[in-house]
Design an enzyme around this catalytic site. Structure first.
Site, PDB file in Angstrom:
ATOM      1  N   HIS A   1       0.850  -1.200   0.000  1.00 60.62           N
ATOM      2  CA  HIS A   1       0.000   0.000   0.000  1.00 60.62           C
ATOM      3  C   HIS A   1       0.879   1.242   0.000  1.00 60.62           C
ATOM      4  O   HIS A   1       1.675   1.453   0.906  1.00 60.62           O
ATOM      5  CB  HIS A   1      -0.913   0.015   1.230  1.00 60.62           C
ATOM      6  CG  HIS A   1      -2.128  -0.846   1.064  1.00 60.62           C
ATOM      7  ND1 HIS A   1      -3.261  -0.718   1.819  1.00 60.62           N
ATOM      8  CD2 HIS A   1      -2.388  -1.856   0.183  1.00 60.62           C
ATOM      9  CE1 HIS A   1      -4.163  -1.595   1.422  1.00 60.62           C
ATOM     10  NE2 HIS A   1      -3.660  -2.307   0.434  1.00 60.62           N
TER      11      HIS A   1
ATOM     12  N   TYR B   1      -9.385   5.698   7.060  1.00 57.60           N
ATOM     13  CA  TYR B   1      -9.549   6.112   8.465  1.00 57.60           C
ATOM     14  C   TYR B   1     -10.560   7.245   8.465  1.00 57.60           C
ATOM     15  O   TYR B   1     -10.339   8.261   7.807  1.00 57.60           O
ATOM     16  CB  TYR B   1      -8.234   6.640   9.032  1.00 57.60           C
ATOM     17  CG  TYR B   1      -7.173   5.582   9.309  1.00 57.60           C
ATOM     18  CD1 TYR B   1      -7.061   5.013  10.572  1.00 57.60           C
ATOM     19  CD2 TYR B   1      -6.268   5.178   8.328  1.00 57.60           C
ATOM     20  CE1 TYR B   1      -6.084   4.067  10.857  1.00 57.60           C
ATOM     21  CE2 TYR B   1      -5.286   4.227   8.603  1.00 57.60           C
ATOM     22  CZ  TYR B   1      -5.199   3.676   9.869  1.00 57.60           C
ATOM     23  OH  TYR B   1      -4.238   2.745  10.152  1.00 57.60           O
TER      24      TYR B   1
ATOM     25  N   PRO C   1      -4.723   1.099  18.632  1.00 56.49           N
ATOM     26  CA  PRO C   1      -4.455   0.571  17.287  1.00 56.49           C
ATOM     27  C   PRO C   1      -4.516   1.593  16.153  1.00 56.49           C
ATOM     28  O   PRO C   1      -4.229   1.252  15.014  1.00 56.49           O
ATOM     29  CB  PRO C   1      -5.558  -0.488  17.108  1.00 56.49           C
ATOM     30  CG  PRO C   1      -6.650  -0.057  18.028  1.00 56.49           C
ATOM     31  CD  PRO C   1      -6.004   0.622  19.182  1.00 56.49           C
TER      32      PRO C   1
ATOM     33  N   LYS D   1       0.520   0.362  15.058  1.00 60.03           N
ATOM     34  CA  LYS D   1       1.896   0.245  15.538  1.00 60.03           C
ATOM     35  C   LYS D   1       2.145  -0.942  16.478  1.00 60.03           C
ATOM     36  O   LYS D   1       3.298  -1.211  16.834  1.00 60.03           O
ATOM     37  CB  LYS D   1       2.311   1.533  16.272  1.00 60.03           C
ATOM     38  CG  LYS D   1       2.459   2.719  15.358  1.00 60.03           C
ATOM     39  CD  LYS D   1       3.797   2.686  14.631  1.00 60.03           C
ATOM     40  CE  LYS D   1       3.840   3.585  13.438  1.00 60.03           C
ATOM     41  NZ  LYS D   1       3.827   2.919  12.141  1.00 60.03           N
TER      42      LYS D   1
ATOM     43  N   TYR E   1       3.948   6.745   9.969  1.00 64.56           N
ATOM     44  CA  TYR E   1       3.119   5.580   9.620  1.00 64.56           C
ATOM     45  C   TYR E   1       3.968   4.460   9.023  1.00 64.56           C
ATOM     46  O   TYR E   1       3.779   3.282   9.336  1.00 64.56           O
ATOM     47  CB  TYR E   1       1.990   5.986   8.658  1.00 64.56           C
ATOM     48  CG  TYR E   1       0.867   4.971   8.622  1.00 64.56           C
ATOM     49  CD1 TYR E   1      -0.257   5.125   9.433  1.00 64.56           C
ATOM     50  CD2 TYR E   1       0.944   3.848   7.794  1.00 64.56           C
ATOM     51  CE1 TYR E   1      -1.270   4.186   9.422  1.00 64.56           C
ATOM     52  CE2 TYR E   1      -0.077   2.910   7.779  1.00 64.56           C
ATOM     53  CZ  TYR E   1      -1.182   3.087   8.589  1.00 64.56           C
ATOM     54  OH  TYR E   1      -2.186   2.139   8.582  1.00 64.56           O
TER      55      TYR E   1
HETATM   56  C1  PHB Z   1      -6.286  -3.975  10.824  1.00 69.85           C
HETATM   57  O1  PHB Z   1      -6.242  -4.275   9.628  1.00 69.85           O
HETATM   58  O2  PHB Z   1      -6.719  -4.775  11.671  1.00 69.85           O
HETATM   59  C2  PHB Z   1      -5.819  -2.623  11.237  1.00 69.85           C
HETATM   60  C3  PHB Z   1      -5.273  -1.771  10.296  1.00 69.85           C
HETATM   61  C4  PHB Z   1      -4.857  -0.512  10.658  1.00 69.85           C
HETATM   62  C5  PHB Z   1      -4.995  -0.093  11.966  1.00 69.85           C
HETATM   63  C6  PHB Z   1      -5.525  -0.942  12.925  1.00 69.85           C
HETATM   64  C7  PHB Z   1      -5.953  -2.212  12.560  1.00 69.85           C
HETATM   65  O3  PHB Z   1      -4.602   1.158  12.318  1.00 69.85           O
END
Ligand code: PHB
Ligand code: APR
Length: 389
Positions: A72, A200, A292, A296, A384
């Site tokens: 990605h 997000y 989450p 990280k 990130y």
């Molecule tokens: C996930 O795919 O479970 C996931 C991805 C990004 C995040 C948290 C969880 O920031």
């Protein structure tokens, strides 16, 4: 029994450390409280930093990951019906890799078992003794029999609820913790992801995240009260709420289906200091937890393992102990930056019960600044994709 490094915990941290040390001729035994199947049934995140990917390759367990993962180059950030993209590769030259923690843990188990590793499951009453002397040892019970392992070092890779951190006396240890007043309700479903990159989303109704594992396996989350239980959320109710928290174009194209996993996780920031006490070294969730939001959790474990692995190789191969002596300081320096980023992302994207109108205006200004400002995007991208080890 005797080994050079006794590893407590057979999650990703313990397995990766064991595999890396094995490749350098250093002997380990892993003690795991549960079974392999139980560990593999836990659904966790799936975004890997380049540093983690390189460590898996160095451990010789990157083959399936390289074949099955997705690259990605960026992510989408939405607020209300607005959205913009942060291009990781343009800003940092580095993408992130999408590969589920379950898959990665399976690869590590397969490799360790193929090498005949000493992996002991269903261990109870694990206790670490004399870690502040030159002759530490670990005791445990398995199948009703008491056992003892003498070792040079103990690696505490036993997660947040393990025994390793508790072994460090409270007169030496300092814990820093922040609890957030909400959780994430997560759903896994065998449906195509709503978008080719993660989304997000900050909405008036609370945060939402659209993530994925592969072309037909999606992972979605919505912020929810901590008092909720997954049983309060039928699949229909979850999909309706998710749609309401996404910009129209994603809400309209969302493909829904039955959930194959549904759970609620609380959000926490936590760090313990120091990460070393005598011959005991803490790694991963045993020493720190992040909310989450910045993906990280697993990636902070990777930098601990990197520092400890190199320090142990320097010690066993070259009798050089500086890396071990500086482990806690080096690991914590990177951890605190990942803590800051995860805390910042969480604040940027969630609704907090105590937020006043002013706070909402600040959040909006922060999002608009990020949308317009290349430098701010670069800062997000650098964090990130992962700060250097
Ligand atoms: C996930 O795919 O479970 C996931 C991805 C990004 C995040 C948290 C969880 O920031
Ligand atoms: N004795 C033996 N094993 C134990 C004990 C104990 N007393 N306590 C816990 N364990 C085991 C757990 O069963 C688990 O399998 O230790 C393992 C710890 O694994 P994780 O919790 O996955 O932690 P870690 O290996 O550090 O992985 C990094 O960061 O944010 C997260 O999702 C990310 O789980 C990932 C973690």
């Amino acid at each position: 029994m005797r080994t050079q490094v006794c590893i407590i915990g057979g999650g990703p941290s313990g397995l990766l450390l064991s595999q890396l040390l094995h490749n350098k001729g250093i002997d380990t035994i892993i003690l795991e409280r549960k079974t392999r199947d139980y560990v593999l049934s836990r659904i966790r995140a799936g975004v890997l930093e380049k540093g983690f990917v390189e460590l898996m390759r160095e451990a010789g367990v990157g083959k399936r990951m390289d074949a099955k993962s997705y690259i990605h180059d960026g992510t989408v950030i939405a607020y209300g019906n607005e959205e913009f993209r942060i291009d990781f590769t343009a800003h940092t030259g580095t993408p992130v890799v999408i590969y589920g923690q379950t898959e990665l843990t399976r690869d590590l188990y397969d490799a360790r078992e193929a090498d005949g590793a000493k992996l002991i499951f269903n261990t109870e009453d694990v206790a670490i003794h004399d870690a502040d002397t030159d002759t530490p040892y670990v005791t445990y019970t398995v199948g009703g029999q008491s056992q003892r392992i003498d070792c040079d070092y103990v690696a505490g890779c036993d997660g947040f609820h393990g025994v390793s951190r508790q072994t460090i006396p409270s007169s030496v240890r300092r814990d820093y913790e922040k609890l957030y007043p909400f959780g994430w309700l997560g759903v896994l479903s065998e449906t195509p992801p709503v978008h080719e990159e993660l989304v997000y989303s900050n909405s008036d109704r609370g945060f939402a995240l659209c993530s994925m594992r592969n072309a037909n396996l999606s992972r979605y989350y919505i912020q929810c009260p901590l008092s909720d239980s997954p049983d309060d959320w039928s699949d229909g109710k979850f999909w309706d709420e998710l749609r309401r928290r996404l910009p129209d174009r994603h809400a309209e194209s969302l493909i829904t289906g039955p959930s194959i996993e549904k759970s609620i996780a609380p959000l926490r920031s936590f760090v313990t200091e120091p990460m070393r006490w005598g011959r005991l070294f803490l790694c991963g969730d045993a020493a720190h937890i992040v909310p989450p939001t910045g993906a990280k959790g697993l990636n902070t474990a990777a930098s601990d393992i990197y520092y400890l692995y190199h320090a142990m190789v320097a010690f066993y191969h070259d009798k050089e102990s500086e890396g071990l002596d500086r482990y806690s300081e080096k690991a914590l320096a990177r951890i605190w930056k990942a803590e800051r980023f995860s805390w910042w992302m969480t604040n940027l994207l969630h609704r907090f019960p105590q937020q006043i109108e002013f706070d909402l205006k600040m959040q909006r200004a922060d999002l608009e600044f990020l949308r317009e400002n290349e430098a701010a995007q670069k800062v997000l991208a650098e964090n990130y994709v992962g700060l250097p080890f």
